[in-house]
Design an enzyme around this catalytic site. Structure first.
Site, PDB file in Angstrom:
ATOM      1  N   HIS A  34     -12.258  -0.412  -7.900  1.00 15.49           N
ATOM      2  CA  HIS A  34     -13.498   0.657  -7.801  1.00 15.49           C
ATOM      3  C   HIS A  34     -13.258   2.169  -7.550  1.00 15.49           C
ATOM      4  CE1 HIS A  34     -15.134   0.270  -3.415  1.00 15.49           C
ATOM      5  NE2 HIS A  34     -13.707   0.342  -3.387  1.00 15.49           N
ATOM      6  N   ASP A  57       0.725  -1.029   0.116  1.00 17.89           N
ATOM      7  CA  ASP A  57      -0.015  -0.018  -0.027  1.00 17.89           C
ATOM      8  C   ASP A  57       0.771   1.237   0.244  1.00 17.89           C
ATOM      9  OD1 ASP A  57      -2.274   1.771   0.790  1.00 17.89           O
ATOM     10  OD2 ASP A  57      -3.377   0.107   0.965  1.00 17.89           O
ATOM     11  N   GLY A  84       4.568   1.479  -1.142  1.00 17.37           N
ATOM     12  CA  GLY A  84       5.081   1.943  -2.633  1.00 17.37           C
ATOM     13  C   GLY A  84       3.830   2.545  -3.435  1.00 17.37           C
ATOM     14  N   ASP A  85       3.942   2.415  -4.830  1.00 16.46           N
ATOM     15  CA  ASP A  85       2.916   2.933  -5.715  1.00 16.46           C
ATOM     16  C   ASP A  85       2.572   1.957  -6.755  1.00 16.46           C
ATOM     17  OD1 ASP A  85       1.193   4.307  -7.561  1.00 16.46           O
ATOM     18  OD2 ASP A  85       2.629   6.100  -7.708  1.00 16.46           O
TER      19      ASP A  85
END
Ligand code: SAH
Length: 328
Positions: free
Chosen positions: A233, A187, A213-214
């Protein structure tokens, strides 16, 4: 229209912690007013209104106790909804709804219109709000965890990465039950830090790693399964496909991608409570993160654009479904 007001009553009950003061049995208004530090005549009216909407039960002597619905407003019980209720009307999430009309007129993101930034950037700057958000997600996760882990065999995978896994609560009970498994919660850095402390507190750090992280850049490579629960979503198609592609790049030939989401039905049955909730959630996705709920066909299409093939859809008790996909 009184539905919106009913929701505010529930929110005030959550803010005042009424359910926790009723945990040990029926109480009268003077006891509650003293505990909470509230204005007794106003609290008395609130308690009667909460009774009228099914949150409390009132006896002939005007003693109040919790109904099963009211019990979900207690803190620290499995499946508690209290923090979720607090989040829904919090400064950020509640205020963004005020720009729904603007969002529908213009297609602009309501949250950005109000705050000038997106929800994730704002949470990263506000630790209190981030904690509320992660706890609310955890409470939702707990409420659906049992049906998910009872009906989906997560243990068939040796190593699972939970992408956008929040504080890691989805896989905690799975790892506790299956000592040979390992998992990674991935995350944003501030969320991963909180997850790491939580995992350490339950003594699972040797098998459950938290990585910051990304997901638009890279996720840990080579796991047996990549779980994305309530992540896709949050995004419109372009970003959703980008996240799926990052996962696709990290997958090996035998890896599975597992999406856990609400699936919108093609036909709307307004008498079905789950259907109603799904379409209302879709508007919350429009207003707050700037994403959308999707039909099965729409998920299939997203996956295909990320070189993934939807292989099976398992409906679960409750609002969520599990979708499995293979690399193409
Ligand atoms: N899977 C969890 C949380 C869903 S909320 C659950 O079901 O309870 C969406 C999550 O995506 C949040 O935890 C948020 O921090 C995370 N997220 C948002 N942007 C991200 C990014 N760029 N990279 C990784 N995670 C991200």
């Amino acid at each position: 229209m009184t539905g919106g007001w009913a929701a505010r009553l529930v929110h005030t009950a959550a803010e005042l912690g009424i359910a926790d003061h009723l945990a040990s049995g029926p109480r009268a208004v003077d006891f509650l007013a003293a505990q909470i530090g509230a204005h007794m005549p106003s609290l008395a009216r609130l308690l009667r209104a909460l009774t009228a909407i099914g949150v409390l039960h009132e006896t002939g002597e005007r003693l109040y106790s919790l109904t099963p619905l009211g019990t979900t407003l207690r803190s620290n019980v499995p499946g508690t909804m209290r923090v979720w209720v607090l989040l829904v009307f919090s400064d950020d999430q509640g205020t963004a709804w005020e720009a729904l009309t603007h969002a529908v007129r213009t297609g602009e993101l309501a949250f950005r219109h109000i705050f000038g930034t997106d929800i994730w950037a704002r949470l990263a700057q506000r630790p209190e709000a981030a904690r509320l958000f992660d706890e609310a997600m955890q409470s939702l996760t707990q409420g659906v965890n049992k049906p998910l882990t009872a009906n989906y065999p997560f243990e068939k995978f040796g190593w699972i990465v939970d992408v956008g896994g929040g504080n890691g609560s989805l896989l905690l009970p799975v790892l506790e039950r299956h000592p040979a498994m390992r998992a990674t919660v991935f995350d944003l850095p501030h969320v991963a830090d909180a997850a790491r402390s939580r995992i350490a507190a339950v003594g699972l750090s040797d098998r459950y790693e938290a990585v910051g992280g990304d997901a638009f850049v890279a996720v840990p490579a080579g796991a047996d399964a990549y779980v994305l629960k309530g992540v896709i979503h949050d995004w419109e198609d372009k970003e959703a496909i980008a996240i799926l592609r990052t996962c696709r790049v990290a997958m090996s030939d035998g890896s599975k991608l597992i999406l856990i989401e609400r699936i919108l039905p093609e036909q709307i049955d307004p008498h079905d409570a789950l259907t109603r909730a799904k379409f209302i959630h879709d508007i919350n996705m429009m207003v707050n993160p700037g994403g959308r709920e999707r039909t099965e066909a729409e998920f299939r299409n997203l996956l295909t654009q990320a070189d993934l093939r939807l292989t099976c859809v398992l409906s679960m008790p409750g609002p969520l479904a599990v979708m499995e996909a293979d690399p193409i």
